[in-house]
Motif scaffolding. Structure first.
Motif, PDB file in Angstrom:
ATOM      1  N   SER A   1       0.748  -0.978   0.015  1.00 17.99           N
ATOM      2  CA  SER A   1       0.067  -0.118   0.109  1.00 17.99           C
ATOM      3  C   SER A   1       0.803   1.356   0.012  1.00 17.99           C
ATOM      4  O   SER A   1       0.555   2.379  -0.804  1.00 17.99           O
ATOM      5  N   MET A   2       2.002   1.142   0.846  1.00 16.39           N
ATOM      6  CA  MET A   2       2.801   2.332   0.828  1.00 16.39           C
ATOM      7  C   MET A   2       3.402   2.611  -0.503  1.00 16.39           C
ATOM      8  O   MET A   2       3.629   3.848  -0.931  1.00 16.39           O
ATOM      9  N   ALA A   3       3.970   1.666  -0.941  1.00 18.44           N
ATOM     10  CA  ALA A   3       4.592   1.777  -2.255  1.00 18.44           C
ATOM     11  C   ALA A   3       3.914   2.140  -3.531  1.00 18.44           C
ATOM     12  O   ALA A   3       4.161   2.787  -4.219  1.00 18.44           O
ATOM     13  N   CYS A   4       2.438   1.737  -3.139  1.00 17.70           N
ATOM     14  CA  CYS A   4       1.686   1.967  -4.414  1.00 17.70           C
ATOM     15  C   CYS A   4       1.405   3.607  -4.333  1.00 17.70           C
ATOM     16  O   CYS A   4       1.082   4.421  -5.109  1.00 17.70           O
TER      17      CYS A   4
ATOM     18  N   THR B   1      -5.213   3.865   5.172  1.00 16.69           N
ATOM     19  CA  THR B   1      -4.552   5.300   5.096  1.00 16.69           C
ATOM     20  C   THR B   1      -3.844   5.336   3.907  1.00 16.69           C
ATOM     21  O   THR B   1      -3.666   6.590   3.245  1.00 16.69           O
ATOM     22  N   TYR B   2      -2.851   4.440   3.622  1.00 20.88           N
ATOM     23  CA  TYR B   2      -2.091   4.493   2.478  1.00 20.88           C
ATOM     24  C   TYR B   2      -2.889   4.395   1.033  1.00 20.88           C
ATOM     25  O   TYR B   2      -2.356   4.463   0.143  1.00 20.88           O
TER      26      TYR B   2
ATOM     27  N   PHE C   1      -6.331  -2.583  13.061  1.00 21.10           N
ATOM     28  CA  PHE C   1      -5.457  -1.487  13.022  1.00 21.10           C
ATOM     29  C   PHE C   1      -4.481  -1.416  11.798  1.00 21.10           C
ATOM     30  O   PHE C   1      -3.970  -0.693  11.026  1.00 21.10           O
ATOM     31  N   ARG C   2      -4.227  -2.726  11.499  1.00 23.60           N
ATOM     32  CA  ARG C   2      -3.512  -3.112  10.245  1.00 23.60           C
ATOM     33  C   ARG C   2      -4.091  -2.636   8.985  1.00 23.60           C
ATOM     34  O   ARG C   2      -3.743  -2.018   8.147  1.00 23.60           O
ATOM     35  N   ARG C   3      -5.426  -3.202   9.132  1.00 21.64           N
ATOM     36  CA  ARG C   3      -6.212  -2.778   8.067  1.00 21.64           C
ATOM     37  C   ARG C   3      -6.397  -1.128   7.703  1.00 21.64           C
ATOM     38  O   ARG C   3      -6.216  -0.636   6.531  1.00 21.64           O
ATOM     39  N   GLU C   4      -6.503  -0.489   8.729  1.00 21.49           N
ATOM     40  CA  GLU C   4      -6.450   1.087   8.797  1.00 21.49           C
ATOM     41  C   GLU C   4      -5.423   1.597   8.294  1.00 21.49           C
ATOM     42  O   GLU C   4      -5.228   2.781   7.510  1.00 21.49           O
TER      43      GLU C   4
ATOM     44  N   CYS D   1      -4.462  -0.216  -5.510  1.00 19.91           N
ATOM     45  CA  CYS D   1      -3.781  -1.377  -4.745  1.00 19.91           C
ATOM     46  C   CYS D   1      -5.128  -2.211  -4.023  1.00 19.91           C
ATOM     47  O   CYS D   1      -5.895  -1.469  -3.402  1.00 19.91           O
ATOM     48  N   LYS D   2      -5.486  -2.978  -4.493  1.00 18.08           N
ATOM     49  CA  LYS D   2      -6.454  -3.914  -3.906  1.00 18.08           C
ATOM     50  C   LYS D   2      -5.913  -5.375  -3.082  1.00 18.08           C
ATOM     51  O   LYS D   2      -5.306  -6.120  -3.778  1.00 18.08           O
TER      52      LYS D   2
END
Ligand SMILES: *Cc1c(COP(=O)(O)O)cnc(C)c1O
Length: 460
Positions: free
Chosen positions: A152-155, A183-184, A176-179, A162-163
Protein backbone atom coordinates in the motif's frame (compact mmCIF):
# COMPACT_ATOMS: atom_id res chain seq x y z
CA UNK A 1 25.29 -2.81 36.01
CA UNK A 2 28.41 -3.78 34.18
CA UNK A 3 29.52 -1.68 31.27
CA UNK A 4 30.55 -3.32 28.07
CA UNK A 5 33.89 -2.72 26.40
CA UNK A 6 32.99 -2.41 22.79
CA UNK A 7 35.35 -3.57 20.08
CA UNK A 8 32.89 -2.72 17.34
CA UNK A 9 30.07 -0.18 17.61
CA UNK A 10 26.57 -1.17 18.63
CA UNK A 11 25.18 -0.01 15.35
CA UNK A 12 27.19 -0.61 12.23
CA UNK A 13 25.83 1.86 9.73
CA UNK A 14 26.74 2.21 6.12
CA UNK A 15 26.81 5.60 4.48
CA UNK A 16 24.12 6.25 1.91
CA UNK A 17 26.72 6.06 -0.86
CA UNK A 18 27.85 2.65 0.41
CA UNK A 19 24.41 1.18 -0.23
CA UNK A 20 24.77 -1.49 -2.93
CA UNK A 21 23.41 -0.47 -6.33
CA UNK A 22 22.88 -4.05 -7.49
CA UNK A 23 20.76 -6.97 -6.44
CA UNK A 24 22.52 -10.32 -6.41
CA UNK A 25 20.83 -13.25 -8.15
CA UNK A 26 21.97 -16.40 -6.32
CA UNK A 27 20.54 -18.60 -9.10
CA UNK A 28 23.52 -17.64 -11.28
CA UNK A 29 25.80 -19.58 -8.90
CA UNK A 30 23.52 -22.52 -8.11
CA UNK A 31 24.81 -25.84 -9.54
CA UNK A 32 21.22 -27.06 -9.83
CA UNK A 33 18.78 -24.28 -10.72
CA UNK A 34 15.38 -24.07 -9.03
CA UNK A 35 12.73 -25.98 -10.97
CA UNK A 36 10.59 -23.83 -13.31
CA UNK A 37 6.99 -22.86 -12.59
CA UNK A 38 4.71 -25.28 -14.40
CA UNK A 39 1.34 -24.75 -16.08
CA UNK A 40 -1.10 -27.08 -14.26
CA UNK A 41 -3.17 -27.54 -17.44
CA UNK A 42 -0.32 -28.75 -19.67
CA UNK A 43 2.39 -29.93 -17.27
CA UNK A 44 4.84 -27.75 -19.25
CA UNK A 45 7.05 -24.97 -17.89
CA UNK A 46 5.23 -21.63 -17.86
CA UNK A 47 6.37 -19.37 -20.69
CA UNK A 48 7.10 -15.67 -20.23
CA UNK A 49 4.01 -14.92 -22.31
CA UNK A 50 1.76 -16.97 -20.02
CA UNK A 51 3.26 -15.41 -16.90
CA UNK A 52 2.79 -11.90 -18.31
CA UNK A 53 -0.97 -12.37 -18.08
CA UNK A 54 -0.59 -12.48 -14.31
CA UNK A 55 2.62 -10.58 -13.48
CA UNK A 56 4.32 -7.39 -14.72
CA UNK A 57 6.63 -7.87 -17.68
CA UNK A 58 9.96 -6.90 -16.14
CA UNK A 59 9.18 -8.96 -13.06
CA UNK A 60 8.54 -11.98 -15.30
CA UNK A 61 11.98 -11.44 -16.87
CA UNK A 62 13.51 -11.40 -13.39
CA UNK A 63 11.51 -14.47 -12.40
CA UNK A 64 12.91 -16.49 -15.31
CA UNK A 65 16.48 -15.14 -15.22
CA UNK A 66 18.75 -17.90 -13.88
CA UNK A 67 21.87 -16.44 -15.49
CA UNK A 68 22.51 -12.78 -14.59
CA UNK A 69 24.61 -12.70 -11.43
CA UNK A 70 23.89 -9.03 -10.70
CA UNK A 71 20.88 -6.92 -11.60
CA UNK A 72 21.25 -3.16 -11.43
CA UNK A 73 18.74 -1.53 -9.07
CA UNK A 74 17.00 1.24 -11.06
CA UNK A 75 17.82 4.65 -9.65
CA UNK A 76 14.22 5.57 -8.74
CA UNK A 77 14.05 2.40 -6.58
CA UNK A 78 17.37 3.28 -4.95
CA UNK A 79 15.94 6.71 -4.17
CA UNK A 80 13.00 5.07 -2.37
CA UNK A 81 15.39 2.70 -0.59
CA UNK A 82 17.31 5.73 0.68
CA UNK A 83 14.21 6.82 2.61
CA UNK A 84 14.85 3.99 5.08
CA UNK A 85 18.08 2.28 4.03
CA UNK A 86 20.84 1.31 4.61
CA UNK A 87 19.36 -0.53 7.59
CA UNK A 88 21.58 -1.00 10.63
CA UNK A 89 23.57 -4.10 11.46
CA UNK A 90 23.49 -4.23 15.25
CA UNK A 91 25.76 -6.01 17.72
CA UNK A 92 23.52 -7.44 20.46
CA UNK A 93 25.91 -6.66 23.33
CA UNK A 94 23.20 -6.58 25.97
CA UNK A 95 21.68 -9.88 24.88
CA UNK A 96 25.14 -11.50 24.83
CA UNK A 97 25.76 -10.19 28.35
CA UNK A 98 22.43 -11.51 29.61
CA UNK A 99 23.14 -14.93 28.13
CA UNK A 100 26.71 -14.96 29.42
CA UNK A 101 27.86 -16.34 26.09
CA UNK A 102 31.30 -16.07 24.51
CA UNK A 103 29.53 -15.85 21.13
CA UNK A 104 29.04 -12.54 19.36
CA UNK A 105 25.51 -11.92 18.12
CA UNK A 106 24.68 -9.57 15.26
CA UNK A 107 21.33 -8.75 13.74
CA UNK A 108 20.31 -6.94 10.60
CA UNK A 109 17.26 -4.87 11.52
CA UNK A 110 14.63 -4.42 8.82
CA UNK A 111 11.85 -2.97 11.01
CA UNK A 112 12.81 0.70 10.69
CA UNK A 113 10.04 1.73 8.33
CA UNK A 114 6.33 2.24 8.94
CA UNK A 115 5.36 -1.02 7.24
CA UNK A 116 7.45 -2.58 10.01
CA UNK A 117 9.22 -5.26 7.97
CA UNK A 118 11.60 -6.13 5.16
CA UNK A 119 8.68 -6.51 2.75
CA UNK A 120 8.96 -2.90 1.60
CA UNK A 121 12.20 -3.84 -0.25
CA UNK A 122 10.26 -5.90 -2.78
CA UNK A 123 7.01 -3.87 -2.65
CA UNK A 124 8.85 -0.77 -3.90
CA UNK A 125 10.47 -2.69 -6.73
CA UNK A 126 7.22 -4.36 -7.79
CA UNK A 127 5.21 -1.13 -7.64
CA UNK A 128 7.90 0.67 -9.63
CA UNK A 129 7.88 -1.91 -12.45
CA UNK A 130 4.07 -2.00 -12.54
CA UNK A 131 3.90 1.78 -12.88
CA UNK A 132 6.65 1.78 -15.50
CA UNK A 133 4.59 -0.68 -17.54
CA UNK A 134 1.68 1.77 -17.45
CA UNK A 135 -0.62 -0.36 -15.31
CA UNK A 136 -3.54 1.09 -13.37
CA UNK A 137 -3.17 -1.04 -10.27
CA UNK A 138 -2.12 -4.25 -8.59
CA UNK A 139 -3.86 -6.89 -6.49
CA UNK A 140 -2.41 -8.98 -3.72
CA UNK A 141 -3.19 -10.97 -0.61
CA UNK A 142 -2.01 -10.38 2.92
CA UNK A 143 -2.04 -12.67 5.92
CA UNK A 144 -0.66 -10.94 8.96
CA UNK A 145 -0.77 -7.64 7.11
CA UNK A 146 2.88 -6.64 6.71
CA UNK A 147 3.00 -7.30 2.99
CA UNK A 148 -0.27 -5.51 2.33
CA UNK A 149 0.98 -2.53 4.34
CA UNK A 150 4.30 -2.42 2.50
CA UNK A 151 2.59 -2.67 -0.88
CA UNK A 152 0.00 0.00 0.00
CA UNK A 153 2.81 2.38 0.92
CA UNK A 154 4.75 1.59 -2.27
CA UNK A 155 1.63 2.08 -4.41
CA UNK A 156 0.95 5.42 -2.73
CA UNK A 157 4.52 6.51 -3.57
CA UNK A 158 4.31 5.67 -7.29
CA UNK A 159 0.59 6.39 -7.80
CA UNK A 160 -0.99 2.95 -8.37
CA UNK A 161 -4.31 1.53 -7.21
CA UNK A 162 -3.88 -1.31 -4.71
CA UNK A 163 -6.48 -3.99 -3.94
CA UNK A 164 -5.63 -6.17 -0.95
CA UNK A 165 -7.40 -9.42 -0.04
CA UNK A 166 -6.79 -9.92 3.66
CA UNK A 167 -7.26 -13.31 5.32
CA UNK A 168 -10.58 -12.89 7.17
CA UNK A 169 -9.34 -13.85 10.64
CA UNK A 170 -6.55 -11.24 10.39
CA UNK A 171 -8.99 -8.67 8.99
CA UNK A 172 -11.10 -9.11 12.11
CA UNK A 173 -8.26 -9.54 14.63
CA UNK A 174 -6.02 -6.79 13.27
CA UNK A 175 -8.29 -3.83 12.46
CA UNK A 176 -5.41 -1.41 12.99
CA UNK A 177 -3.32 -3.04 10.25
CA UNK A 178 -6.28 -2.68 7.95
CA UNK A 179 -6.56 1.04 8.74
CA UNK A 180 -2.88 1.62 8.00
CA UNK A 181 -3.40 0.10 4.54
CA UNK A 182 -6.51 2.20 3.95
CA UNK A 183 -4.63 5.30 5.05
CA UNK A 184 -2.06 4.59 2.33
CA UNK A 185 -4.98 4.41 -0.09
CA UNK A 186 -5.48 0.66 -0.57
CA UNK A 187 -8.86 -1.07 -0.62
CA UNK A 188 -8.95 -4.01 1.78
CA UNK A 189 -11.39 -6.92 1.32
CA UNK A 190 -11.73 -9.78 3.80
CA UNK A 191 -11.07 -13.18 2.18
CA UNK A 192 -12.94 -15.37 1.36
CA UNK A 193 -15.08 -12.58 -0.08
CA UNK A 194 -18.28 -12.59 -2.15
CA UNK A 195 -16.61 -10.52 -4.91
CA UNK A 196 -14.79 -13.38 -6.72
CA UNK A 197 -15.79 -16.80 -8.08
CA UNK A 198 -13.23 -18.49 -5.87
CA UNK A 199 -14.46 -16.63 -2.80
CA UNK A 200 -18.15 -17.31 -3.46
CA UNK A 201 -17.48 -21.01 -4.06
CA UNK A 202 -15.51 -21.29 -0.85
CA UNK A 203 -18.11 -19.40 1.17
CA UNK A 204 -20.79 -21.76 -0.18
CA UNK A 205 -18.81 -24.85 0.82
CA UNK A 206 -17.49 -23.56 4.16
CA UNK A 207 -19.88 -20.82 5.38
CA UNK A 208 -17.80 -19.99 8.46
CA UNK A 209 -14.38 -20.01 6.82
CA UNK A 210 -11.92 -17.57 8.42
CA UNK A 211 -9.77 -17.79 5.31
CA UNK A 212 -6.22 -18.74 4.49
CA UNK A 213 -3.36 -17.22 2.56
CA UNK A 214 -3.92 -19.77 -0.22
CA UNK A 215 -7.52 -18.62 -0.70
CA UNK A 216 -6.64 -14.94 -0.60
CA UNK A 217 -4.00 -15.53 -3.30
CA UNK A 218 -6.63 -17.21 -5.53
CA UNK A 219 -8.97 -14.25 -5.12
CA UNK A 220 -6.27 -11.67 -5.83
CA UNK A 221 -5.12 -13.53 -8.95
CA UNK A 222 -8.69 -13.86 -10.21
CA UNK A 223 -9.26 -10.11 -9.91
CA UNK A 224 -5.89 -9.31 -11.54
CA UNK A 225 -6.46 -11.47 -14.62
CA UNK A 226 -10.07 -10.30 -15.12
CA UNK A 227 -9.53 -6.54 -14.61
CA UNK A 228 -7.92 -4.57 -17.46
CA UNK A 229 -4.73 -2.73 -16.42
CA UNK A 230 -4.17 -4.84 -13.32
CA UNK A 231 -1.56 -7.45 -12.43
CA UNK A 232 -1.01 -9.60 -9.40
CA UNK A 233 1.99 -9.14 -7.09
CA UNK A 234 3.28 -11.50 -4.40
CA UNK A 235 5.32 -10.64 -1.31
CA UNK A 236 7.40 -13.78 -0.93
CA UNK A 237 8.21 -17.24 -2.38
CA UNK A 238 8.94 -16.09 -5.97
CA UNK A 239 12.48 -15.82 -7.37
CA UNK A 240 11.99 -12.10 -8.16
CA UNK A 241 11.13 -11.37 -4.52
CA UNK A 242 14.29 -13.09 -3.29
CA UNK A 243 16.22 -11.03 -5.84
CA UNK A 244 14.84 -7.75 -4.45
CA UNK A 245 15.43 -8.89 -0.88
CA UNK A 246 19.10 -9.53 -1.66
CA UNK A 247 19.58 -5.85 -0.78
CA UNK A 248 19.49 -7.06 2.87
CA UNK A 249 22.36 -9.47 2.32
CA UNK A 250 24.34 -7.14 0.06
CA UNK A 251 24.30 -4.43 2.73
CA UNK A 252 25.14 -6.93 5.46
CA UNK A 253 28.04 -8.20 3.40
CA UNK A 254 29.47 -4.69 2.94
CA UNK A 255 28.98 -3.85 6.62
CA UNK A 256 30.71 -7.11 7.69
CA UNK A 257 33.68 -6.21 5.51
CA UNK A 258 33.77 -2.63 6.74
CA UNK A 259 33.71 -3.68 10.40
CA UNK A 260 35.79 -6.87 10.08
CA UNK A 261 33.11 -9.38 11.01
CA UNK A 262 33.17 -12.97 9.74
CA UNK A 263 29.90 -14.71 10.48
CA UNK A 264 30.10 -18.43 11.30
CA UNK A 265 26.38 -18.93 10.97
CA UNK A 266 23.51 -17.00 9.43
CA UNK A 267 20.01 -17.52 10.77
CA UNK A 268 16.64 -16.38 9.50
CA UNK A 269 12.99 -17.17 9.94
CA UNK A 270 11.37 -18.80 6.94
CA UNK A 271 7.76 -18.36 5.86
CA UNK A 272 7.95 -18.14 2.08
CA UNK A 273 11.71 -17.69 2.32
CA UNK A 274 12.22 -14.12 1.08
CA UNK A 275 14.01 -12.49 4.02
CA UNK A 276 16.25 -15.50 4.58
CA UNK A 277 16.93 -15.83 0.87
CA UNK A 278 17.80 -12.13 0.73
CA UNK A 279 19.98 -12.08 3.84
CA UNK A 280 22.04 -15.10 2.88
CA UNK A 281 22.30 -14.32 -0.86
CA UNK A 282 25.89 -13.06 -1.22
CA UNK A 283 27.15 -15.37 1.54
CA UNK A 284 25.47 -18.34 -0.15
CA UNK A 285 27.09 -17.20 -3.39
CA UNK A 286 30.52 -17.53 -1.76
CA UNK A 287 29.56 -20.91 -0.40
CA UNK A 288 28.29 -22.13 -3.78
CA UNK A 289 31.47 -20.92 -5.49
CA UNK A 290 33.56 -22.74 -2.87
CA UNK A 291 35.15 -19.54 -1.54
CA UNK A 292 33.83 -19.65 2.03
CA UNK A 293 31.69 -21.83 4.24
CA UNK A 294 28.88 -20.73 6.52
CA UNK A 295 26.24 -22.58 8.45
CA UNK A 296 22.90 -21.32 7.20
CA UNK A 297 19.83 -22.06 9.29
CA UNK A 298 16.17 -21.61 8.34
CA UNK A 299 13.80 -21.43 11.31
CA UNK A 300 10.13 -22.25 10.84
CA UNK A 301 7.14 -22.65 13.18
CA UNK A 302 6.44 -26.18 14.41
CA UNK A 303 2.81 -25.47 13.46
CA UNK A 304 3.69 -25.01 9.76
CA UNK A 305 6.87 -27.05 9.19
CA UNK A 306 7.33 -26.99 5.38
CA UNK A 307 11.08 -27.74 5.38
CA UNK A 308 11.24 -30.16 8.29
CA UNK A 309 8.04 -32.17 7.70
CA UNK A 310 7.08 -31.34 4.11
CA UNK A 311 8.03 -33.05 0.86
CA UNK A 312 9.95 -31.66 -2.13
CA UNK A 313 7.39 -31.75 -4.92
CA UNK A 314 5.37 -29.69 -7.38
CA UNK A 315 2.42 -28.05 -5.68
CA UNK A 316 -0.08 -25.24 -6.06
CA UNK A 317 0.71 -21.96 -4.34
CA UNK A 318 -2.98 -21.31 -3.68
CA UNK A 319 -6.01 -23.16 -2.33
CA UNK A 320 -8.15 -22.42 -5.39
CA UNK A 321 -5.52 -24.19 -7.54
CA UNK A 322 -5.50 -21.52 -10.24
CA UNK A 323 -1.83 -20.48 -9.86
CA UNK A 324 1.13 -22.14 -11.60
CA UNK A 325 2.72 -25.10 -9.85
CA UNK A 326 6.01 -24.54 -8.05
CA UNK A 327 8.48 -27.23 -7.03
CA UNK A 328 9.13 -26.63 -3.36
CA UNK A 329 9.08 -28.09 0.11
CA UNK A 330 5.37 -28.18 0.82
CA UNK A 331 2.77 -29.46 3.24
CA UNK A 332 0.15 -29.51 0.47
CA UNK A 333 -1.97 -26.55 -0.67
CA UNK A 334 -4.92 -27.91 1.31
CA UNK A 335 -2.92 -27.79 4.56
CA UNK A 336 -4.39 -25.10 6.81
CA UNK A 337 -2.02 -24.42 9.69
CA UNK A 338 -3.40 -23.68 13.14
CA UNK A 339 -3.79 -20.04 14.10
CA UNK A 340 -0.14 -19.53 14.99
CA UNK A 341 0.56 -15.90 15.83
CA UNK A 342 3.49 -15.73 13.45
CA UNK A 343 1.03 -15.07 10.62
CA UNK A 344 3.75 -14.29 8.11
CA UNK A 345 5.15 -17.81 8.44
CA UNK A 346 1.89 -19.66 7.80
CA UNK A 347 2.38 -20.51 4.14
CA UNK A 348 2.20 -24.22 3.19
CA UNK A 349 5.11 -24.02 0.73
CA UNK A 350 8.56 -22.47 0.45
CA UNK A 351 10.70 -20.52 -2.03
CA UNK A 352 11.80 -22.79 -4.92
CA UNK A 353 15.33 -21.31 -4.63
CA UNK A 354 15.66 -22.13 -0.94
CA UNK A 355 13.96 -25.49 -1.49
CA UNK A 356 16.60 -26.48 -4.05
CA UNK A 357 19.45 -25.20 -1.85
CA UNK A 358 18.08 -27.12 1.12
CA UNK A 359 17.57 -30.22 -1.00
CA UNK A 360 21.19 -30.00 -2.18
CA UNK A 361 22.50 -29.72 1.38
CA UNK A 362 23.62 -26.07 1.33
CA UNK A 363 21.49 -25.12 4.34
CA UNK A 364 19.77 -26.61 7.39
CA UNK A 365 16.33 -26.10 8.86
CA UNK A 366 14.70 -26.44 12.26
CA UNK A 367 11.19 -25.97 13.65
CA UNK A 368 10.49 -24.17 16.92
CA UNK A 369 7.39 -23.97 19.09
CA UNK A 370 5.39 -20.83 19.66
CA UNK A 371 5.83 -20.42 23.42
CA UNK A 372 9.60 -20.89 23.11
CA UNK A 373 9.56 -18.24 20.39
CA UNK A 374 7.77 -15.72 22.61
CA UNK A 375 10.12 -16.51 25.47
CA UNK A 376 13.00 -15.52 23.16
CA UNK A 377 11.07 -12.46 21.95
CA UNK A 378 10.57 -11.30 25.52
CA UNK A 379 14.20 -11.83 26.45
CA UNK A 380 15.23 -9.88 23.35
CA UNK A 381 12.81 -7.02 24.10
CA UNK A 382 14.06 -6.75 27.69
CA UNK A 383 17.73 -6.66 26.69
CA UNK A 384 17.89 -5.04 23.24
CA UNK A 385 14.78 -2.88 23.57
CA UNK A 386 13.21 -3.63 20.19
CA UNK A 387 9.76 -5.26 20.31
CA UNK A 388 10.28 -8.00 17.71
CA UNK A 389 7.68 -9.37 15.29
CA UNK A 390 6.63 -12.94 16.16
CA UNK A 391 8.00 -14.07 12.78
CA UNK A 392 11.41 -12.52 13.48
CA UNK A 393 11.42 -14.07 16.93
CA UNK A 394 11.81 -17.52 15.39
CA UNK A 395 15.27 -16.41 14.29
CA UNK A 396 15.93 -14.89 17.73
CA UNK A 397 15.05 -18.26 19.33
CA UNK A 398 17.59 -20.08 17.17
CA UNK A 399 20.25 -17.39 17.68
CA UNK A 400 19.84 -17.60 21.46
CA UNK A 401 19.96 -21.41 21.35
CA UNK A 402 23.17 -21.29 19.31
CA UNK A 403 24.69 -18.70 21.67
CA UNK A 404 23.83 -20.91 24.67
CA UNK A 405 25.44 -23.87 22.91
CA UNK A 406 28.62 -21.77 22.52
CA UNK A 407 28.45 -21.05 26.24
CA UNK A 408 28.10 -24.75 27.07
CA UNK A 409 31.08 -25.65 24.92
CA UNK A 410 32.94 -22.45 25.84
CA UNK A 411 33.65 -21.55 22.23
CA UNK A 412 33.42 -18.30 20.31
CA UNK A 413 31.23 -18.00 17.23
CA UNK A 414 29.87 -15.07 15.26
CA UNK A 415 26.13 -15.49 14.99
CA UNK A 416 24.28 -13.33 12.49
CA UNK A 417 20.50 -13.28 12.24
CA UNK A 418 17.82 -11.35 10.40
CA UNK A 419 15.50 -9.26 12.57
CA UNK A 420 12.78 -8.83 9.98
CA UNK A 421 10.36 -6.55 11.76
CA UNK A 422 8.57 -5.12 14.76
CA UNK A 423 5.60 -6.54 16.64
CA UNK A 424 3.40 -3.54 17.44
CA UNK A 425 0.42 -5.08 15.67
CA UNK A 426 0.93 -8.44 17.36
CA UNK A 427 0.11 -7.43 20.90
CA UNK A 428 -2.80 -9.85 21.19
CA UNK A 429 -0.19 -12.59 20.81
CA UNK A 430 2.06 -10.96 23.40
CA UNK A 431 -0.95 -10.63 25.67
CA UNK A 432 -1.62 -14.37 25.43
CA UNK A 433 2.00 -15.12 26.18
CA UNK A 434 2.03 -12.74 29.14
CA UNK A 435 -1.25 -14.21 30.45
CA UNK A 436 0.10 -17.75 30.10
CA UNK A 437 -2.72 -18.76 27.78
CA UNK A 438 -0.62 -19.30 24.65
CA UNK A 439 -0.57 -22.86 23.38
CA UNK A 440 1.66 -24.81 21.00
CA UNK A 441 -0.36 -26.48 18.32
CA UNK A 442 1.67 -28.93 16.27
CA UNK A 443 0.09 -30.83 13.37
CA UNK A 444 -0.18 -34.59 13.82
CA UNK A 445 1.44 -37.01 11.38
CA UNK A 446 -2.07 -37.74 10.06
CA UNK A 447 -2.71 -34.05 9.34
CA UNK A 448 0.63 -33.76 7.55
CA UNK A 449 -0.14 -36.91 5.54
CA UNK A 450 -3.59 -35.61 4.60
CA UNK A 451 -2.11 -32.35 3.25
CA UNK A 452 0.58 -34.13 1.27
CA UNK A 453 -1.97 -36.60 -0.14
CA UNK A 454 -3.55 -33.72 -2.09
CA UNK A 455 -0.42 -32.92 -4.12
CA UNK A 456 -1.17 -32.61 -7.85
CA UNK A 457 -0.83 -35.71 -10.05
CA UNK A 458 2.17 -34.28 -11.93
CA UNK A 459 4.32 -35.75 -9.14
CA UNK A 460 3.05 -39.30 -9.64
C1 LIG B 1 6.33 -11.80 5.98
C2 LIG B 1 7.28 -11.76 7.11
C3 LIG B 1 8.18 -12.82 7.34
C4 LIG B 1 8.18 -14.09 6.55
O1 LIG B 1 8.30 -13.99 5.18
P1 LIG B 1 9.55 -14.51 4.39
O2 LIG B 1 9.17 -14.37 2.97
O3 LIG B 1 9.80 -15.93 4.79
O4 LIG B 1 10.68 -13.63 4.76
C5 LIG B 1 9.06 -12.70 8.38
N1 LIG B 1 9.08 -11.63 9.18
C6 LIG B 1 8.25 -10.58 8.98
C7 LIG B 1 8.30 -9.42 9.92
C8 LIG B 1 7.32 -10.62 7.94
O5 LIG B 1 6.50 -9.59 7.75
Amino acid sequence: MSSIKTTVPYKMYLEENEMPDKWYNVRADMPVKPAPLVNPATGEAMTAEQLEGVFCKELVDQELDNASRYVEIPEPIRDYYKMYRPSPLVRAYKLEEALGTPAHIYYKFEGNNTSGSHKLNSALAQAYYAKKQGLVGVTTETGAGQWGTALSMACAFVGLDCKVFMVKCSYEQKPFRREVMRTYGASVTPSPSMTTNVGRALNARFPNSTGSLGTAISEAVEVAVTTPGYRYVLGSVLNQVLLHQSIIGMETFVACQKYGIEPDMIIGCAGGGSNLGGLIAPFMGQKLRGEKDYRIIAVEPASCPSFTKGVYAYDFCDTGNICPLAKMYTLGSSFIPSANHAGGLRFHGMSPILSQLYHDGFMEARAVEQTAVFEAATQFARTEGILPAPESSHAIRAAIDEALECKKQNIHKNILFGLTGTGYFDLVAYQQYNDGTMIDRIPTDEEIKAGIATLPVINK
